[in-house]
Write an enzyme that holds these catalytic residues in place. Structure first.
Site, mmCIF file in Angstrom:
data_model
loop_
_atom_site.group_PDB
_atom_site.id
_atom_site.type_symbol
_atom_site.label_atom_id
_atom_site.label_comp_id
_atom_site.label_asym_id
_atom_site.label_seq_id
_atom_site.Cartn_x
_atom_site.Cartn_y
_atom_site.Cartn_z
ATOM 1 N N GLU A 43 -9.604 19.032 35.144
ATOM 2 C CA GLU A 43 -9.038 18.300 36.283
ATOM 3 C C GLU A 43 -7.992 19.187 36.944
ATOM 4 O O GLU A 43 -7.230 19.862 36.269
ATOM 5 C CB GLU A 43 -8.378 16.998 35.782
ATOM 6 C CG GLU A 43 -7.793 16.154 36.918
ATOM 7 C CD GLU A 43 -7.202 14.837 36.429
ATOM 8 O OE1 GLU A 43 -6.759 14.756 35.260
ATOM 9 O OE2 GLU A 43 -7.165 13.886 37.238
ATOM 10 N N LYS A 117 -12.312 10.533 42.030
ATOM 11 C CA LYS A 117 -11.743 9.729 40.928
ATOM 12 C C LYS A 117 -11.639 8.268 41.364
ATOM 13 O O LYS A 117 -11.014 7.958 42.398
ATOM 14 C CB LYS A 117 -10.372 10.295 40.559
ATOM 15 C CG LYS A 117 -9.739 9.723 39.315
ATOM 16 C CD LYS A 117 -8.448 10.493 39.012
ATOM 17 C CE LYS A 117 -7.858 10.207 37.665
ATOM 18 N NZ LYS A 117 -6.712 11.110 37.371
ATOM 19 N N CYS A 158 -10.802 12.056 34.170
ATOM 20 C CA CYS A 158 -9.636 11.707 33.356
ATOM 21 C C CYS A 158 -9.436 10.209 33.148
ATOM 22 O O CYS A 158 -10.119 9.618 32.331
ATOM 23 C CB CYS A 158 -8.391 12.371 33.933
ATOM 24 S SG CYS A 158 -7.120 12.550 32.671
HETATM 25 N N1 LIG Z 1 -4.850 12.714 34.935
HETATM 26 C C1 LIG Z 1 -5.012 11.543 34.398
HETATM 27 O O1 LIG Z 1 -5.746 10.699 34.863
HETATM 28 C C2 LIG Z 1 -4.246 11.305 33.145
HETATM 29 C C3 LIG Z 1 -4.726 10.116 32.361
HETATM 30 C C4 LIG Z 1 -3.921 9.887 31.148
HETATM 31 O O2 LIG Z 1 -3.099 10.679 30.729
HETATM 32 C C5 LIG Z 1 -4.151 8.651 30.415
HETATM 33 O O3 LIG Z 1 -3.419 8.408 29.460
HETATM 34 O O4 LIG Z 1 -5.038 7.875 30.787
#
Ligand SMILES: NC(=O)CCC(=O)C(=O)O
Length: 280
Positions: A43, A117, A158
């Site tokens: 990411e 996303k 993520c």
């Molecule tokens: N970049 C993100 O989306 C981080 C996501 C994250 O750390 C989580 O705990 O969920």
């Protein structure tokens, strides 16, 4: 085509976009030399991760081919390395809006997919971490898959991995894996990163993989690292710590059917009892 060598490039990402692109190219070529047929980048691989950076590093991203410096570099490196390339994510500018966007490229340099996303990372973990992507980003409005000679793959970014529905729908549509460029942090990483990857894998009897940037303690956001590949039995196939690295996994694709035969939950669901769950 029953085995796939997958590589996750846990990249050291810094403030210089050109250096990030050059570093990504050299690691993708290194992975290809080691036999990788599909490579995943992290990411935000062209920019530091943080809401204060997204506008400065953002580029337009087309749906049918490269159109900015980073997507041009991704198309070229996929072709040069002759691999399927899941190009991490970059901040995308579209009109007045910004998105966190992953593009996928074939070994001929053609664009196969674009994922924005869907679930923005907005959390408030008292005393630990506050992060609100939604202050500057807009969410995507589509689920994303792409086809390869090995089968179909779903893509999330993520925080998307926290939402079981997304992986479930991809699996029911025939995907054999979910791939997540991701950057958890040193608070939520140790709690949930591996757990979520194994949960998405065991629920759906698919492979899952998440590729993080390497940790940089001089950066404002400390990525968890630990890029990881999990098999359809939810076993960790390959992983690493927080330093720059390339994680390789040889995916035995017969394991998807094998896991579904051994524990046949895919045919035992009781949609009569939970009809409001999407039956895709
Ligand atoms: N970049 C993100 O989306 C981080 C996501 C994250 O750390 C989580 O705990 O969920």
């Amino acid at each position: 085509m029953s085995t796939l060598r997958l590589a996750l490039v846990q990249l050291a990402v810094g403030a210089q976009k050109a250096a990030n692109l050059a570093n990504a190219r050299s690691k993708v070529l290194e992975a290809a030399r080691a036999g990788a047929q599909m490579v995943v980048l992290p990411e935000c691989f062209n920019s530091p991760y943080g809401t204060q950076y997204f506008a400065q590093y953002a580029e337009e991203v087309g749906a049918g081919g490269p159109c900015g410096e980073s997507t041009e570099a991704l198309a070229r490196m996929a072709q040069e390395a002759s691999v399927y390339l899941v190009g991490g994510s970059i901040p995308e500018r579209a009109g007045g809006d910004l998105f966190n966007t992953c593009t996928v490229w074939g070994p001929d340099g053609a664009q196969l997919a674009k994922h924005r996303k869907v679930h923005l990372f907005d959390i408030d973990f008292p005393g630990k971490i506050v992060f609100r992507e939604s202050e500057v980003l807009q969410p995507g409005d589509a689920l994303t898959e792409f086809g390869t000679p090995w089968g179909r793959f779903g893509v999330g970014i993520c925080y998307d991995m926290r939402f079981p529905e997304m992986a479930m729908v991809a699996a029911r549509r025939g995907c054999i894996a979910m791939l997540y460029p991701g950057a958890f942090n040193t608070t939520t990483g140790p709690l949930h990163w591996e757990l979520l990857l194994r949960a998405r894998a065991v629920d759906n009897q698919i492979f899952t993989a998440a590729c993080s940037p390497a940790r940089d303690l001089a950066a404002t956001y400390h990525a968890w690292g630990h890029s990881t590949i999990v098999d359809p039995y939810a076993r960790v196939l390959a992983t690493t710590a927080e330093a720059p690295d390339i994680v390789y996994g040889d995916l035995d694709l017969d394991l998807v059917a094998d896991a579904r035969r051994s524990v046949p939950v895919t045919t035992q669901r009781r949609f009569d009892l939970y009809p409001d769950v999407a039956k895709q």
